[in-house]
Design an enzyme around this catalytic site. Structure first.
Site, PDB file in Angstrom:
ATOM      1  N   ASP A  37       0.880  -1.152   0.014  1.00 58.69           N
ATOM      2  CA  ASP A  37      -0.043  -0.065   0.044  1.00 58.69           C
ATOM      3  C   ASP A  37       0.937   1.156  -0.159  1.00 58.69           C
ATOM      4  O   ASP A  37       2.000   1.150   0.562  1.00 58.69           O
ATOM      5  CB  ASP A  37      -0.733   0.026   1.424  1.00 58.69           C
ATOM      6  CG  ASP A  37      -2.190   0.794   1.003  1.00 58.69           C
ATOM      7  OD1 ASP A  37      -3.222   0.309   0.920  1.00 58.69           O
ATOM      8  OD2 ASP A  37      -2.053   2.009   0.889  1.00 58.69           O
ATOM      9  N   ASP A  56       3.952   2.817  -4.096  1.00 61.40           N
ATOM     10  CA  ASP A  56       3.255   3.388  -4.978  1.00 61.40           C
ATOM     11  C   ASP A  56       3.077   2.838  -6.343  1.00 61.40           C
ATOM     12  O   ASP A  56       4.049   2.797  -7.219  1.00 61.40           O
ATOM     13  CB  ASP A  56       3.842   4.853  -5.387  1.00 61.40           C
ATOM     14  CG  ASP A  56       2.898   5.852  -6.085  1.00 61.40           C
ATOM     15  OD1 ASP A  56       1.897   5.363  -6.841  1.00 61.40           O
ATOM     16  OD2 ASP A  56       3.217   6.903  -6.259  1.00 61.40           O
ATOM     17  N   VAL A  57       1.881   2.238  -6.508  1.00 64.17           N
ATOM     18  CA  VAL A  57       1.722   1.363  -7.784  1.00 64.17           C
ATOM     19  C   VAL A  57       1.591   2.041  -9.069  1.00 64.17           C
ATOM     20  O   VAL A  57       1.607   1.790 -10.118  1.00 64.17           O
ATOM     21  CB  VAL A  57       0.436   0.511  -7.588  1.00 64.17           C
ATOM     22  CG1 VAL A  57       0.378  -0.378  -6.506  1.00 64.17           C
ATOM     23  CG2 VAL A  57      -1.031   1.446  -7.495  1.00 64.17           C
ATOM     24  N   ASN A  83      -5.002  -4.434  -6.916  1.00 64.28           N
ATOM     25  CA  ASN A  83      -6.449  -4.055  -6.379  1.00 64.28           C
ATOM     26  C   ASN A  83      -6.280  -2.306  -6.124  1.00 64.28           C
ATOM     27  O   ASN A  83      -7.495  -1.636  -6.258  1.00 64.28           O
ATOM     28  CB  ASN A  83      -6.672  -4.866  -5.169  1.00 64.28           C
ATOM     29  CG  ASN A  83      -7.681  -4.018  -4.327  1.00 64.28           C
ATOM     30  OD1 ASN A  83      -8.876  -4.109  -4.328  1.00 64.28           O
ATOM     31  ND2 ASN A  83      -7.240  -3.136  -3.239  1.00 64.28           N
ATOM     32  N   TYR A 147     -12.741   7.755 -13.791  1.00 61.59           N
ATOM     33  CA  TYR A 147     -12.471   6.706 -13.133  1.00 61.59           C
ATOM     34  C   TYR A 147     -13.079   5.606 -14.074  1.00 61.59           C
ATOM     35  O   TYR A 147     -12.246   4.457 -14.143  1.00 61.59           O
ATOM     36  CB  TYR A 147     -13.246   6.675 -11.768  1.00 61.59           C
ATOM     37  CG  TYR A 147     -13.313   5.337 -11.070  1.00 61.59           C
ATOM     38  CD1 TYR A 147     -12.244   5.148 -10.117  1.00 61.59           C
ATOM     39  CD2 TYR A 147     -14.390   4.522 -11.009  1.00 61.59           C
ATOM     40  CE1 TYR A 147     -12.424   3.778  -9.366  1.00 61.59           C
ATOM     41  CE2 TYR A 147     -14.471   3.340 -10.569  1.00 61.59           C
ATOM     42  CZ  TYR A 147     -13.497   3.106  -9.502  1.00 61.59           C
ATOM     43  OH  TYR A 147     -13.590   1.690  -8.671  1.00 61.59           O
ATOM     44  N   LYS A 151     -11.176   1.891 -15.496  1.00 62.74           N
ATOM     45  CA  LYS A 151     -11.694   0.705 -15.348  1.00 62.74           C
ATOM     46  C   LYS A 151     -12.000  -0.087 -16.487  1.00 62.74           C
ATOM     47  O   LYS A 151     -11.917  -1.346 -16.603  1.00 62.74           O
ATOM     48  CB  LYS A 151     -12.706   0.639 -14.352  1.00 62.74           C
ATOM     49  CG  LYS A 151     -12.495   1.129 -12.974  1.00 62.74           C
ATOM     50  CD  LYS A 151     -11.465   0.321 -12.202  1.00 62.74           C
ATOM     51  CE  LYS A 151     -11.124   0.689 -10.698  1.00 62.74           C
ATOM     52  NZ  LYS A 151     -10.107  -0.211 -10.129  1.00 62.74           N
ATOM     53  N   THR A 182     -16.738   0.271   1.565  1.00 62.68           N
ATOM     54  CA  THR A 182     -15.211   0.513   1.867  1.00 62.68           C
ATOM     55  C   THR A 182     -15.231   2.186   1.894  1.00 62.68           C
ATOM     56  O   THR A 182     -16.086   2.894   1.541  1.00 62.68           O
ATOM     57  CB  THR A 182     -14.308  -0.192   0.759  1.00 62.68           C
ATOM     58  OG1 THR A 182     -14.696   1.054  -0.267  1.00 62.68           O
ATOM     59  CG2 THR A 182     -14.835  -1.411   0.392  1.00 62.68           C
TER      60      THR A 182
HETATM   61  N1  LIG Z   1     -15.660   0.135  -3.277  1.00 60.24           N
HETATM   62  C1  LIG Z   1     -16.400   0.193  -4.179  1.00 60.24           C
HETATM   63  O1  LIG Z   1     -17.715   0.416  -4.105  1.00 60.24           O
HETATM   64  C2  LIG Z   1     -15.789  -0.286  -5.299  1.00 60.24           C
HETATM   65  C3  LIG Z   1     -16.455  -0.270  -6.705  1.00 60.24           C
HETATM   66  C4  LIG Z   1     -16.069  -0.466  -7.612  1.00 60.24           C
HETATM   67  C5  LIG Z   1     -14.805  -0.923  -7.860  1.00 60.24           C
HETATM   68  N2  LIG Z   1     -14.081  -0.941  -6.768  1.00 60.24           N
HETATM   69  C6  LIG Z   1     -12.405  -1.346  -6.968  1.00 60.24           C
HETATM   70  O2  LIG Z   1     -11.984  -2.083  -5.890  1.00 60.24           O
HETATM   71  C7  LIG Z   1     -10.707  -1.763  -5.414  1.00 60.24           C
HETATM   72  C8  LIG Z   1     -10.417  -1.555  -3.838  1.00 60.24           C
HETATM   73  O3  LIG Z   1     -11.343  -0.411  -3.744  1.00 60.24           O
HETATM   74  P1  LIG Z   1     -11.825  -0.170  -2.061  1.00 60.24           P
HETATM   75  O4  LIG Z   1     -13.161   0.207  -2.156  1.00 60.24           O
HETATM   76  O5  LIG Z   1     -11.210  -1.319  -1.114  1.00 60.24           O
HETATM   77  O6  LIG Z   1     -10.741   1.252  -1.914  1.00 60.24           O
HETATM   78  P2  LIG Z   1     -10.173   1.853  -0.538  1.00 60.24           P
HETATM   79  O7  LIG Z   1     -10.103   3.246  -0.793  1.00 60.24           O
HETATM   80  O8  LIG Z   1     -11.130   1.445   0.657  1.00 60.24           O
HETATM   81  O9  LIG Z   1      -8.889   1.183  -0.524  1.00 60.24           O
HETATM   82  C9  LIG Z   1      -8.080   1.453  -1.725  1.00 60.24           C
HETATM   83  C10 LIG Z   1      -6.332   1.102  -1.095  1.00 60.24           C
HETATM   84  O10 LIG Z   1      -5.498   1.683  -2.311  1.00 60.24           O
HETATM   85  C11 LIG Z   1      -4.390   2.230  -1.588  1.00 60.24           C
HETATM   86  N3  LIG Z   1      -3.857   3.286  -2.565  1.00 60.24           N
HETATM   87  C12 LIG Z   1      -4.347   4.340  -3.279  1.00 60.24           C
HETATM   88  N4  LIG Z   1      -3.526   4.679  -4.235  1.00 60.24           N
HETATM   89  C13 LIG Z   1      -2.234   4.003  -4.042  1.00 60.24           C
HETATM   90  C14 LIG Z   1      -1.144   3.733  -4.677  1.00 60.24           C
HETATM   91  N5  LIG Z   1      -0.548   4.885  -5.724  1.00 60.24           N
HETATM   92  N6  LIG Z   1      -0.317   2.634  -4.537  1.00 60.24           N
HETATM   93  C15 LIG Z   1      -0.447   1.931  -3.812  1.00 60.24           C
HETATM   94  N7  LIG Z   1      -1.720   1.859  -2.860  1.00 60.24           N
HETATM   95  C16 LIG Z   1      -2.541   2.872  -3.145  1.00 60.24           C
HETATM   96  C17 LIG Z   1      -4.839   3.168  -0.608  1.00 60.24           C
HETATM   97  O11 LIG Z   1      -4.009   3.663   0.550  1.00 60.24           O
HETATM   98  C18 LIG Z   1      -6.049   2.376   0.144  1.00 60.24           C
HETATM   99  O12 LIG Z   1      -5.267   1.407   1.134  1.00 60.24           O
HETATM  100  C19 LIG Z   1     -10.141  -0.550  -6.418  1.00 60.24           C
HETATM  101  O13 LIG Z   1      -9.538  -1.076  -7.461  1.00 60.24           O
HETATM  102  C20 LIG Z   1     -11.506   0.327  -6.670  1.00 60.24           C
HETATM  103  O14 LIG Z   1     -11.398   0.823  -7.816  1.00 60.24           O
HETATM  104  C21 LIG Z   1     -14.325  -0.437  -5.490  1.00 60.24           C
END
Ligand SMILES: NC(=O)c1ccc[n+]([C@@H]2O[C@H](COP(=O)([O-])OP(=O)(O)OC[C@H]3O[C@@H](n4cnc5c(N)ncnc54)[C@H](O)[C@@H]3O)[C@@H](O)[C@H]2O)c1
Length: 253
Positions: A37, A56-57, A83, A147, A151, A182
């Site tokens: 992370d 940092d991804v 993710n 966004y 995706k 989340t």
């Molecule tokens: N929550 C939803 O409703 C939802 C819906 C569709 C898709 N998603 C996708 O699911 C995945 C997880 O989302 P989530 O809801 O758990 O999000 P979240 O914000 O709770 O967690 C995302 C994590 O990624 C980390 N992060 C952000 N930028 C980063 C970087 N540059 N390098 C490394 N780490 C980084 C953040 O610190 C965080 O811990 C994402 O790909 C998101 O797009 C989520």
């Protein structure tokens, strides 16, 4: 069933939400897990029995180093969960900064591209890569063009990578969450977000990070050994079509 014994997994964005639930679940299934992370979550990862790397991804060389770490530390890299992502909702007309848009592209899409490439290069037959896409890639949503475009790219990436790495025995799939409870989804107007899920998802509720982790776990395991190039929606049925709740509301108005 779904055992991940003797496998090593990387989960990016493992500090929160879906990534955190996934890292914990893969660990419970027997995998060595490297949680990554941008935020330092070393203590929490360690409590769950996971290794932690601050990464940092959006920086491809950091992804390569992350994959090297897993391989050197555990002797194999078998599962890669791309993710980590960032999100923000705004109308296309309000998108005003090329710099912001490019940051989205780097963190959400370039990360999955390089994560897939770097992981696949280090995997033996049986390797499994899972990319996180979104319902916003399957249908249009106001305010989600930046966004959703990243995706959508992940779907094309996943399908093509599945074809290119199939001969090497490496599977590449994606999961497409709907609205999941989340920090990303609930950051702004949580009541409205939850209400949306109740109206638009046929199952009538928001999803949980654990429900995503379960789908990712299955795709990571050898039980999914003949599944590649697929986009698995985990969205309470939202992508299937109009819910009865939404249909009923439209009929009443
Ligand atoms: N929550 C939803 O409703 C939802 C819906 C569709 C898709 N998603 C996708 O699911 C995945 C997880 O989302 P989530 O809801 O758990 O999000 P979240 O914000 O709770 O967690 C995302 C994590 O990624 C980390 N992060 C952000 N930028 C980063 C970087 N540059 N390098 C490394 N780490 C980084 C953040 O610190 C965080 O811990 C994402 O790909 C998101 O797009 C989520």
């Amino acid at each position: 069933m779904f055992s991940l014994e003797n496998k090593t997994a990387i989960v990016t964005g493992a500090g929160s939400g879906i990534g955190k639930a996934t890292a914990q679940r893969l660990k419970r299934a027997g995998a060595n897990v490297v949680a990554a992370d941008i935020v330092d979550c070393a203590e929490e990862a360690s409590r769950a029995g996971c290794a932690f790397r601050q990464v940092d991804v959006g920086e491809p060389e950091q992804i390569a180093a992350l994959c090297d770490y897993a391989l050197e530390e555990y002797g194999s890299l078998d599962i890669m969960v791309n993710n980590a992502a960032i999100s923000t909702g705004r109308m296309l007309a309000e998108v005003d900064s090329e710099e912001n848009s490019l940051r989205f592209w780097r963190v959400n899409l370039l990360s999955a591209q390089m994560g897939t490439k770097e992981a696949a290069a280090r995997m033996k037959p049986g390797g499994s890569i899972i990319n996180l896409t979104s319902i916003t890639a399957l249908r249009g949503f106001p305010q989600w063009s930046e966004y959703g475009a990243t995706k959508g790219g992940i779907i094309a990436l996943t399908q093509t990578a599945a074809i290119e790495y199939g001969g090497a025995g490496v599977r590449v799939n994606a999961v497409a969450p709907g609205i999941i409870n989340t920090p990303m989804a609930m950051r702004e107007a949580p009541d409205m977000v939850e209400k949306n899920a109740e109206i638009f998802a046929p199952l009538g509720r928001i999803g949980t990070p654990e429900e995503l982790a379960a789908a990712i776990h299955f795709l990571a395991s050898d039980d999914a050994s003949y599944i590649t190039g697929q986009i698995l929606s985990v969205d309470g049925g939202w992508s299937a079509g109009t819910s009865l709740q939404a249909f009923g509301m439209a009929m009443q108005s």
